[in-house]
Design a protein around this motif. Structure first.
Motif, PDB file in Angstrom:
ATOM      1  N   ARG A 110      21.186  12.276 -19.127  1.00 39.89           N
ATOM      2  CA  ARG A 110      19.908  11.687 -18.710  1.00 39.89           C
ATOM      3  C   ARG A 110      20.101  10.322 -18.044  1.00 39.89           C
ATOM      4  NH1 ARG A 110      15.393  14.047 -21.267  1.00 39.89           N
ATOM      5  NH2 ARG A 110      15.961  15.673 -22.744  1.00 39.89           N
ATOM      6  N   VAL A 111      21.340   9.834 -18.047  1.00 35.74           N
ATOM      7  CA  VAL A 111      21.619   8.512 -17.481  1.00 35.74           C
ATOM      8  C   VAL A 111      22.141   8.674 -16.058  1.00 35.74           C
ATOM      9  CG1 VAL A 111      22.960   6.392 -17.727  1.00 35.74           C
ATOM     10  CG2 VAL A 111      22.178   7.620 -19.762  1.00 35.74           C
ATOM     11  N   PRO A 112      21.526   8.032 -15.055  1.00 37.97           N
ATOM     12  CA  PRO A 112      22.033   8.102 -13.677  1.00 37.97           C
ATOM     13  C   PRO A 112      23.456   7.578 -13.584  1.00 37.97           C
ATOM     14  CG  PRO A 112      19.816   7.182 -13.729  1.00 37.97           C
ATOM     15  CD  PRO A 112      20.283   7.267 -15.154  1.00 37.97           C
ATOM     16  N   ALA A 113      24.196   8.049 -12.581  1.00 31.01           N
ATOM     17  CA  ALA A 113      25.626   7.749 -12.480  1.00 31.01           C
ATOM     18  C   ALA A 113      25.920   6.253 -12.373  1.00 31.01           C
ATOM     19  CB  ALA A 113      26.230   8.491 -11.283  1.00 31.01           C
ATOM     20  N   GLU A 114      25.190   5.519 -11.528  1.00 33.21           N
ATOM     21  CA  GLU A 114      25.511   4.108 -11.310  1.00 33.21           C
ATOM     22  C   GLU A 114      25.313   3.260 -12.570  1.00 33.21           C
ATOM     23  OE1 GLU A 114      24.334   0.421  -8.315  1.00 33.21           O
ATOM     24  OE2 GLU A 114      23.827   2.474  -7.779  1.00 33.21           O
ATOM     25  N   PRO A 115      24.163   3.349 -13.260  1.00 33.68           N
ATOM     26  CA  PRO A 115      24.030   2.615 -14.523  1.00 33.68           C
ATOM     27  C   PRO A 115      25.046   3.064 -15.572  1.00 33.68           C
ATOM     28  CG  PRO A 115      21.884   3.301 -13.729  1.00 33.68           C
ATOM     29  CD  PRO A 115      22.910   3.993 -12.879  1.00 33.68           C
ATOM     30  N   PHE A 116      25.406   4.353 -15.549  1.00 35.82           N
ATOM     31  CA  PHE A 116      26.396   4.858 -16.500  1.00 35.82           C
ATOM     32  C   PHE A 116      27.723   4.132 -16.328  1.00 35.82           C
ATOM     33  CE2 PHE A 116      30.045   7.721 -17.098  1.00 35.82           C
ATOM     34  CZ  PHE A 116      29.938   7.983 -18.441  1.00 35.82           C
ATOM     35  N   TYR A 117      28.201   4.042 -15.088  1.00 40.33           N
ATOM     36  CA  TYR A 117      29.483   3.380 -14.855  1.00 40.33           C
ATOM     37  C   TYR A 117      29.412   1.889 -15.162  1.00 40.33           C
ATOM     38  CZ  TYR A 117      32.246   7.226 -13.088  1.00 40.33           C
ATOM     39  OH  TYR A 117      32.976   8.383 -13.014  1.00 40.33           O
ATOM     40  N   LYS A 118      28.286   1.259 -14.862  1.00 44.52           N
ATOM     41  CA  LYS A 118      28.138  -0.156 -15.186  1.00 44.52           C
ATOM     42  C   LYS A 118      28.217  -0.352 -16.702  1.00 44.52           C
ATOM     43  CE  LYS A 118      25.617  -2.794 -12.681  1.00 44.52           C
ATOM     44  NZ  LYS A 118      24.498  -3.487 -11.989  1.00 44.52           N
ATOM     45  N   PHE A 119      27.595   0.559 -17.437  1.00 46.55           N
ATOM     46  CA  PHE A 119      27.648   0.493 -18.904  1.00 46.55           C
ATOM     47  C   PHE A 119      29.085   0.630 -19.399  1.00 46.55           C
ATOM     48  CE2 PHE A 119      27.855   2.959 -22.879  1.00 46.55           C
ATOM     49  CZ  PHE A 119      27.242   2.065 -23.741  1.00 46.55           C
ATOM     50  N   ILE A 120      29.853   1.556 -18.819  1.00 51.66           N
ATOM     51  CA  ILE A 120      31.231   1.767 -19.249  1.00 51.66           C
ATOM     52  C   ILE A 120      32.081   0.527 -18.964  1.00 51.66           C
ATOM     53  CG2 ILE A 120      33.317   3.155 -18.932  1.00 51.66           C
ATOM     54  CD1 ILE A 120      31.117   4.582 -20.452  1.00 51.66           C
ATOM     55  N   TYR A 121      31.865  -0.101 -17.798  1.00 47.75           N
ATOM     56  CA  TYR A 121      32.607  -1.325 -17.478  1.00 47.75           C
ATOM     57  C   TYR A 121      32.244  -2.451 -18.442  1.00 47.75           C
ATOM     58  CZ  TYR A 121      34.697   0.280 -13.085  1.00 47.75           C
ATOM     59  OH  TYR A 121      35.456   0.928 -12.138  1.00 47.75           O
ATOM     60  N   LEU A 122      30.952  -2.582 -18.741  1.00 46.64           N
ATOM     61  CA  LEU A 122      30.529  -3.603 -19.703  1.00 46.64           C
ATOM     62  C   LEU A 122      31.140  -3.339 -21.083  1.00 46.64           C
ATOM     63  CD1 LEU A 122      26.762  -3.964 -18.715  1.00 46.64           C
ATOM     64  CD2 LEU A 122      28.515  -5.749 -18.537  1.00 46.64           C
ATOM     65  N   LEU A 123      31.149  -2.073 -21.464  1.00 45.48           N
ATOM     66  CA  LEU A 123      31.732  -1.691 -22.750  1.00 45.48           C
ATOM     67  C   LEU A 123      33.226  -1.988 -22.782  1.00 45.48           C
ATOM     68  CD1 LEU A 123      31.250  -0.325 -25.497  1.00 45.48           C
ATOM     69  CD2 LEU A 123      31.738   1.860 -24.393  1.00 45.48           C
ATOM     70  N   LEU A 124      33.909  -1.711 -21.674  1.00 44.65           N
ATOM     71  CA  LEU A 124      35.337  -1.985 -21.615  1.00 44.65           C
ATOM     72  C   LEU A 124      35.602  -3.487 -21.710  1.00 44.65           C
ATOM     73  CD1 LEU A 124      38.197  -0.898 -21.316  1.00 44.65           C
ATOM     74  CD2 LEU A 124      37.880  -0.916 -18.831  1.00 44.65           C
ATOM     75  N   THR A 125      34.754  -4.282 -21.084  1.00 46.02           N
ATOM     76  CA  THR A 125      34.876  -5.739 -21.202  1.00 46.02           C
ATOM     77  C   THR A 125      34.743  -6.169 -22.659  1.00 46.02           C
ATOM     78  OG1 THR A 125      33.899  -6.028 -19.003  1.00 46.02           O
ATOM     79  CG2 THR A 125      33.959  -7.959 -20.425  1.00 46.02           C
ATOM     80  N   ALA A 126      33.730  -5.625 -23.345  1.00 46.10           N
ATOM     81  CA  ALA A 126      33.505  -5.972 -24.751  1.00 46.10           C
ATOM     82  C   ALA A 126      34.678  -5.552 -25.621  1.00 46.10           C
ATOM     83  CB  ALA A 126      32.214  -5.328 -25.243  1.00 46.10           C
ATOM     84  N   VAL A 127      35.207  -4.351 -25.365  1.00 45.54           N
ATOM     85  CA  VAL A 127      36.360  -3.873 -26.138  1.00 45.54           C
ATOM     86  C   VAL A 127      37.572  -4.764 -25.885  1.00 45.54           C
ATOM     87  CG1 VAL A 127      38.016  -1.979 -26.378  1.00 45.54           C
ATOM     88  CG2 VAL A 127      35.571  -1.492 -26.286  1.00 45.54           C
ATOM     89  N   GLY A 128      37.778  -5.169 -24.620  1.00 43.70           N
ATOM     90  CA  GLY A 128      38.887  -6.061 -24.300  1.00 43.70           C
ATOM     91  C   GLY A 128      38.784  -7.381 -25.039  1.00 43.70           C
ATOM     92  N   LEU A 129      37.589  -7.956 -25.056  1.00 47.94           N
ATOM     93  CA  LEU A 129      37.376  -9.216 -25.762  1.00 47.94           C
ATOM     94  C   LEU A 129      37.582  -9.038 -27.264  1.00 47.94           C
ATOM     95  CD1 LEU A 129      34.255 -10.546 -23.823  1.00 47.94           C
ATOM     96  CD2 LEU A 129      36.626 -11.321 -23.617  1.00 47.94           C
ATOM     97  N   LYS A 130      37.166  -7.892 -27.785  1.00 48.20           N
ATOM     98  CA  LYS A 130      37.360  -7.602 -29.209  1.00 48.20           C
ATOM     99  C   LYS A 130      38.854  -7.523 -29.550  1.00 48.20           C
ATOM    100  CE  LYS A 130      37.031  -3.569 -32.187  1.00 48.20           C
ATOM    101  NZ  LYS A 130      38.430  -3.192 -31.934  1.00 48.20           N
ATOM    102  N   LEU A 131      39.631  -6.874 -28.689  1.00 42.78           N
ATOM    103  CA  LEU A 131      41.069  -6.779 -28.920  1.00 42.78           C
ATOM    104  C   LEU A 131      41.728  -8.160 -28.876  1.00 42.78           C
ATOM    105  CD1 LEU A 131      41.874  -3.612 -26.768  1.00 42.78           C
ATOM    106  CD2 LEU A 131      41.963  -3.770 -29.257  1.00 42.78           C
ATOM    107  N   ILE A 132      41.297  -8.983 -27.913  1.00 46.17           N
ATOM    108  CA  ILE A 132      41.841 -10.344 -27.813  1.00 46.17           C
ATOM    109  C   ILE A 132      41.529 -11.137 -29.077  1.00 46.17           C
ATOM    110  CG2 ILE A 132      41.674 -12.538 -26.565  1.00 46.17           C
ATOM    111  CD1 ILE A 132      41.004 -10.847 -24.054  1.00 46.17           C
ATOM    112  N   TRP A 133      40.301 -11.023 -29.551  1.00 48.21           N
ATOM    113  CA  TRP A 133      39.878 -11.758 -30.748  1.00 48.21           C
ATOM    114  C   TRP A 133      40.666 -11.306 -31.980  1.00 48.21           C
ATOM    115  CZ3 TRP A 133      37.226 -15.865 -32.356  1.00 48.21           C
ATOM    116  CH2 TRP A 133      36.840 -15.930 -33.688  1.00 48.21           C
ATOM    117  N   GLU A 134      40.755  -9.976 -32.173  1.00 51.00           N
ATOM    118  CA  GLU A 134      41.448  -9.468 -33.339  1.00 51.00           C
ATOM    119  C   GLU A 134      42.934  -9.826 -33.293  1.00 51.00           C
ATOM    120  OE1 GLU A 134      40.776  -5.316 -33.622  1.00 51.00           O
ATOM    121  OE2 GLU A 134      38.775  -5.528 -34.482  1.00 51.00           O
ATOM    122  N   GLY A 135      43.562  -9.607 -32.129  1.00 52.40           N
ATOM    123  CA  GLY A 135      44.979  -9.911 -32.012  1.00 52.40           C
ATOM    124  C   GLY A 135      45.259 -11.399 -32.130  1.00 52.40           C
TER     125      GLY A 135
END
Length: 251
Positions: free
Chosen positions: A218-243
């Motif tokens: 139900r999610v259009p392609a462009e917002p979907f990819y933007k969400f995935i990039y934002l999520l990847l940014t958050a995961v990257g920051l989480k890994l940096i913080w934990e490590g």
């Protein structure tokens, strides 16, 4: 079966997140193992999650049957096999804190680059890069069920159609998770307590996977990819913080 209510306060949202990830919101499940590790040992949490993810893989691969990109799988899977083996053999010798910082920096920088320059043209990944990121993904998946960031770093610049991206992700991690099973069996982690706990959580896992499949379409392609990039940014920051926190604590 684990009976501690505190465990289920962490496990229920963790399983839902994995289900949504398997349904198409790739990467959102990365926080599941750390969430469960708040209540139990991380290795035990990984052993409980693995059979759940294997069942979810059957559902998600079936929902996106043959919608995967064959070239990506041919390049990534051999590397993933090497990464899984390295994870099994070297887990106790690798500084996961330093590894997480490095991977987090790469993932966050990669995602921010594409968020700031969304009109960049599609770029097909090279063969050596595919083997490399497949190996990293297999290794991090074996160690912490967190193979999504390396996979996304390689695949997302190709700007595949949404269903092809999701189908490729599901097929790749479906193969990876089933390949990890013998290693976890060798570690002796499929105890009666862990297996019965997995069985209790399975209905929720199946329901959340189907919810993810229905929601992502139900999610259009462009917002979907933007969400995935934002999520990847958050995961990257989480890994940096934990490590970083672990490295500073060990200093």
């Amino acid at each position: 079966m684990i009976t501690d209510p505190t465990f289920y306060l962490a496990a229920i949202p963790a399983v839902i997140l994995v289900g949504l990830a398997k349904g198409g919101f790739a990467g959102i499940g990365t926080v599941s193992l750390p969430l469960m590790a708040l209540a139990i040992d991380p290795v035990q949490a990984a052993a409980i999650l693995l059979p759940i993810m294997m069942v979810q893989d059957v559902i998600s691969v079936g929902a996106y049957w043959k919608k995967w990109d064959r070239r990506n799988l041919v390049l990534l899977v051999p590397g993933a096999i090497v990464g899984i083996l390295l994870g099994y053999l070297l887990a106790s010798r690798v500084s996961m804190a330093a590894f997480n910082v490095a991977l987090g920096l790469i993932a966050a920088a990669f995602a921010l680059r594409y968020l700031l320059r969304p009109q960049m043209p599609p770029k097909q990944g090279g063969s050596l890069a595919g083997y490399f990121w497949g190996t990293v993904s297999g290794f991090t998946s074996m160690i912490a069920h967190s193979g999504a960031p390396p996979f996304q770093i390689y695949v997302m610049p190709q700007k595949l159609e949404r269903d092809t991206f999701v189908g490729t992700s599901n097929a790749f991690f479906g193969i990876v998770n089933w390949l990890k099973f013998p290693a976890f069996m060798a570690l002796g982690e499929f105890t009666t307590e862990n297996v019965t706990t997995t069985a209790v959580l399975l209905p929720l896992a199946i329901a959340s996977t189907w919810a993810g499949v229905l929601l992502v379409r139900r999610v259009p392609a462009e917002p979907f990819y933007k969400f995935i990039y934002l999520l990847l940014t958050a995961v990257g920051l989480k890994l940096i913080w934990e490590g970083g926190t672990a490295l500073l604590g060990a200093a």
